[in-house]
Design a protein around this motif. Structure first.
Motif, PDB file in Angstrom:
ATOM      1  N   ALA A  78      -5.935   6.156  22.763  1.00 21.89           N
ATOM      2  CA  ALA A  78      -6.287   6.924  21.479  1.00 21.89           C
ATOM      3  C   ALA A  78      -5.988   8.332  21.631  1.00 21.89           C
ATOM      4  CB  ALA A  78      -7.896   6.880  21.106  1.00 21.89           C
ATOM      5  N   GLN A  79      -5.746   9.506  23.096  1.00 21.29           N
ATOM      6  CA  GLN A  79      -5.284  10.321  22.896  1.00 21.29           C
ATOM      7  C   GLN A  79      -3.908  10.271  22.361  1.00 21.29           C
ATOM      8  OE1 GLN A  79      -6.511  12.559  26.265  1.00 21.29           O
ATOM      9  NE2 GLN A  79      -5.400  14.254  25.572  1.00 21.29           N
ATOM     10  N   SER A  80      -3.534   9.396  23.011  1.00 21.18           N
ATOM     11  CA  SER A  80      -1.622   9.003  22.719  1.00 21.18           C
ATOM     12  C   SER A  80      -1.418   9.110  21.660  1.00 21.18           C
ATOM     13  CB  SER A  80      -1.199   7.898  23.689  1.00 21.18           C
ATOM     14  OG  SER A  80      -1.451   8.300  25.074  1.00 21.18           O
ATOM     15  N   ALA A  81      -2.146   7.884  21.116  1.00 23.09           N
ATOM     16  CA  ALA A  81      -1.750   7.542  19.549  1.00 23.09           C
ATOM     17  C   ALA A  81      -2.080   8.583  18.773  1.00 23.09           C
ATOM     18  CB  ALA A  81      -2.816   6.056  19.636  1.00 23.09           C
ATOM     19  N   PHE A  82      -2.826   9.043  18.745  1.00 23.04           N
ATOM     20  CA  PHE A  82      -3.306  10.340  17.541  1.00 23.04           C
ATOM     21  C   PHE A  82      -3.138  12.359  18.059  1.00 23.04           C
ATOM     22  CE2 PHE A  82      -6.589   7.272  16.712  1.00 23.04           C
ATOM     23  CZ  PHE A  82      -6.343   6.552  15.477  1.00 23.04           C
ATOM     24  N   VAL A 100       0.399  -1.276  -0.394  1.00 24.87           N
ATOM     25  CA  VAL A 100      -0.005   0.002   0.054  1.00 24.87           C
ATOM     26  C   VAL A 100       1.084   1.344  -0.090  1.00 24.87           C
ATOM     27  CG1 VAL A 100      -2.206  -1.204   1.170  1.00 24.87           C
ATOM     28  CG2 VAL A 100      -0.256  -0.123   2.129  1.00 24.87           C
ATOM     29  N   PRO A 101       0.696   2.231  -0.144  1.00 29.21           N
ATOM     30  CA  PRO A 101       1.812   3.426  -0.371  1.00 29.21           C
ATOM     31  C   PRO A 101       2.252   3.955   0.335  1.00 29.21           C
ATOM     32  CG  PRO A 101      -0.747   3.620  -1.203  1.00 29.21           C
ATOM     33  CD  PRO A 101      -1.409   2.872  -0.797  1.00 29.21           C
ATOM     34  N   VAL A 102       2.926   4.033   1.522  1.00 34.57           N
ATOM     35  CA  VAL A 102       3.675   4.325   2.748  1.00 34.57           C
ATOM     36  C   VAL A 102       3.192   5.444   3.223  1.00 34.57           C
ATOM     37  CG1 VAL A 102       5.794   5.464   3.324  1.00 34.57           C
ATOM     38  CG2 VAL A 102       5.383   4.164   1.044  1.00 34.57           C
ATOM     39  N   ALA A 103       1.838   6.698   2.257  1.00 33.72           N
ATOM     40  CA  ALA A 103       1.108   7.180   3.201  1.00 33.72           C
ATOM     41  C   ALA A 103      -0.121   6.842   3.937  1.00 33.72           C
ATOM     42  CB  ALA A 103       0.675   8.490   2.928  1.00 33.72           C
ATOM     43  N   VAL A 104      -0.450   5.684   3.333  1.00 38.41           N
ATOM     44  CA  VAL A 104      -1.523   5.338   3.676  1.00 38.41           C
ATOM     45  C   VAL A 104      -0.883   4.356   4.664  1.00 38.41           C
ATOM     46  CG1 VAL A 104      -2.945   3.115   3.508  1.00 38.41           C
ATOM     47  CG2 VAL A 104      -2.966   4.958   1.990  1.00 38.41           C
ATOM     48  N   THR A 105       0.347   3.824   4.543  1.00 38.27           N
ATOM     49  CA  THR A 105       0.968   2.799   5.930  1.00 38.27           C
ATOM     50  C   THR A 105       1.138   4.009   7.339  1.00 38.27           C
ATOM     51  OG1 THR A 105       1.928   1.311   4.177  1.00 38.27           O
ATOM     52  CG2 THR A 105       3.078   1.268   6.674  1.00 38.27           C
ATOM     53  N   ALA A 106       1.158   5.069   6.883  1.00 42.95           N
ATOM     54  CA  ALA A 106       1.824   5.727   8.354  1.00 42.95           C
ATOM     55  C   ALA A 106       0.631   6.418   8.624  1.00 42.95           C
ATOM     56  CB  ALA A 106       2.599   7.205   7.486  1.00 42.95           C
ATOM     57  N   LEU A 107      -0.577   6.557   8.108  1.00 40.99           N
ATOM     58  CA  LEU A 107      -1.929   7.138   8.778  1.00 40.99           C
ATOM     59  C   LEU A 107      -2.186   5.269   9.173  1.00 40.99           C
ATOM     60  CD1 LEU A 107      -3.520   8.702   5.240  1.00 40.99           C
ATOM     61  CD2 LEU A 107      -2.762   9.777   8.290  1.00 40.99           C
ATOM     62  N   LEU A 108      -1.797   4.102   9.231  1.00 38.64           N
ATOM     63  CA  LEU A 108      -2.416   2.999   9.673  1.00 38.64           C
ATOM     64  C   LEU A 108      -1.625   2.575  11.353  1.00 38.64           C
ATOM     65  CD1 LEU A 108      -2.675   0.392   6.486  1.00 38.64           C
ATOM     66  CD2 LEU A 108      -4.409   2.104   8.020  1.00 38.64           C
ATOM     67  N   ILE A 109      -0.414   3.931  11.336  1.00 35.06           N
ATOM     68  CA  ILE A 109       0.063   3.121  12.914  1.00 35.06           C
ATOM     69  C   ILE A 109      -1.327   3.525  13.896  1.00 35.06           C
ATOM     70  CG2 ILE A 109       2.228   3.437  14.411  1.00 35.06           C
ATOM     71  CD1 ILE A 109       3.583   4.187  11.143  1.00 35.06           C
ATOM     72  N   ALA A 110      -1.561   4.639  13.559  1.00 34.30           N
ATOM     73  CA  ALA A 110      -2.314   5.096  14.905  1.00 34.30           C
ATOM     74  C   ALA A 110      -3.523   3.866  15.946  1.00 34.30           C
ATOM     75  CB  ALA A 110      -2.278   6.237  15.316  1.00 34.30           C
ATOM     76  N   PRO A 111      -4.373   3.768  14.464  1.00 39.38           N
ATOM     77  CA  PRO A 111      -5.320   2.509  14.962  1.00 39.38           C
ATOM     78  C   PRO A 111      -4.704   1.581  15.882  1.00 39.38           C
ATOM     79  CG  PRO A 111      -5.739   4.434  12.708  1.00 39.38           C
ATOM     80  CD  PRO A 111      -4.418   4.212  12.442  1.00 39.38           C
ATOM     81  N   LEU A 112      -3.373   1.319  14.762  1.00 41.49           N
ATOM     82  CA  LEU A 112      -3.027  -0.440  15.390  1.00 41.49           C
ATOM     83  C   LEU A 112      -2.635  -0.422  16.751  1.00 41.49           C
ATOM     84  CD1 LEU A 112      -1.402  -1.584  12.252  1.00 41.49           C
ATOM     85  CD2 LEU A 112      -3.434  -2.602  12.612  1.00 41.49           C
ATOM     86  N   LEU A 113      -2.229   1.201  17.095  1.00 43.17           N
ATOM     87  CA  LEU A 113      -1.575   0.891  18.244  1.00 43.17           C
ATOM     88  C   LEU A 113      -3.115   1.577  19.056  1.00 43.17           C
ATOM     89  CD1 LEU A 113       1.258   3.965  17.928  1.00 43.17           C
ATOM     90  CD2 LEU A 113       1.514   1.452  18.690  1.00 43.17           C
ATOM     91  N   VAL A 114      -3.558   1.673  18.879  1.00 48.76           N
ATOM     92  CA  VAL A 114      -5.252   1.361  19.582  1.00 48.76           C
ATOM     93  C   VAL A 114      -5.687   0.305  19.919  1.00 48.76           C
ATOM     94  CG1 VAL A 114      -7.226   2.687  19.662  1.00 48.76           C
ATOM     95  CG2 VAL A 114      -5.011   4.128  19.816  1.00 48.76           C
ATOM     96  N   ALA A 115      -6.015  -0.945  18.555  1.00 44.50           N
ATOM     97  CA  ALA A 115      -6.704  -1.558  18.190  1.00 44.50           C
ATOM     98  C   ALA A 115      -5.376  -2.813  19.655  1.00 44.50           C
ATOM     99  CB  ALA A 115      -6.304  -2.281  16.670  1.00 44.50           C
ATOM    100  N   TYR A 116      -4.700  -2.495  18.694  1.00 44.93           N
ATOM    101  CA  TYR A 116      -3.943  -3.768  19.667  1.00 44.93           C
ATOM    102  C   TYR A 116      -3.796  -3.339  21.519  1.00 44.93           C
ATOM    103  CZ  TYR A 116      -2.433  -7.157  16.166  1.00 44.93           C
ATOM    104  OH  TYR A 116      -3.109  -7.787  15.106  1.00 44.93           O
ATOM    105  N   GLY A 117      -3.659  -2.602  21.970  1.00 45.20           N
ATOM    106  CA  GLY A 117      -3.670  -2.152  23.235  1.00 45.20           C
ATOM    107  C   GLY A 117      -2.729  -1.465  23.516  1.00 45.20           C
ATOM    108  N   VAL A 118      -1.997  -1.030  22.947  1.00 45.17           N
ATOM    109  CA  VAL A 118      -0.301  -0.174  22.991  1.00 45.17           C
ATOM    110  C   VAL A 118      -0.343   0.875  24.043  1.00 45.17           C
ATOM    111  CG1 VAL A 118       1.683  -0.019  22.155  1.00 45.17           C
ATOM    112  CG2 VAL A 118       0.536  -1.773  21.149  1.00 45.17           C
ATOM    113  N   CYS A 119      -1.387   1.207  23.518  1.00 48.35           N
ATOM    114  CA  CYS A 119      -1.361   3.124  23.977  1.00 48.35           C
ATOM    115  C   CYS A 119      -3.109   3.689  24.093  1.00 48.35           C
ATOM    116  CB  CYS A 119      -0.521   4.155  23.782  1.00 48.35           C
ATOM    117  SG  CYS A 119      -0.580   4.332  21.824  1.00 48.35           S
TER     118      CYS A 119
END
Length: 69
Positions: A61-65, A40-59
């Motif tokens: 939503a406020q911290s991720a976004f 997928v385009p690099v920009a799309v990948t970059a935008l997916l990082i924060a939702p993945l952090l929230v979905a996996y419970g790493v942090c």
């Protein structure tokens, strides 16, 4: 397709990390694979990082976004 596989497999591989760090390692590996293979385009990948952090419970939503504001 190896990026999504990393998200599913890496959390079950014993790495000797704390649970949050282990999930973060899975996200990191999947993102690196997506960037290198450009499935997928690099920009799309970059935008997916924060939702993945929230979905996996790493942090939370406020911290991720906060970097997207």
């Amino acid at each position: 397709m190896p990026g999504p596989v990393a998200l599913v497999v890496v959390p079950f591989v014993p790495l000797g990390l704390e649970p949050g760090a282990h999930r973060l390692a899975a996200i990191f590996l999947a993102v690196v694979i997506a960037w290198v293979t450009e499935v997928v385009p690099v920009a799309v990948t970059a935008l997916l990082i924060a939702p993945l952090l929230v979905a996996y419970g790493v942090c939370d939503a406020q911290s991720a976004f906060r970097w997207y504001a």
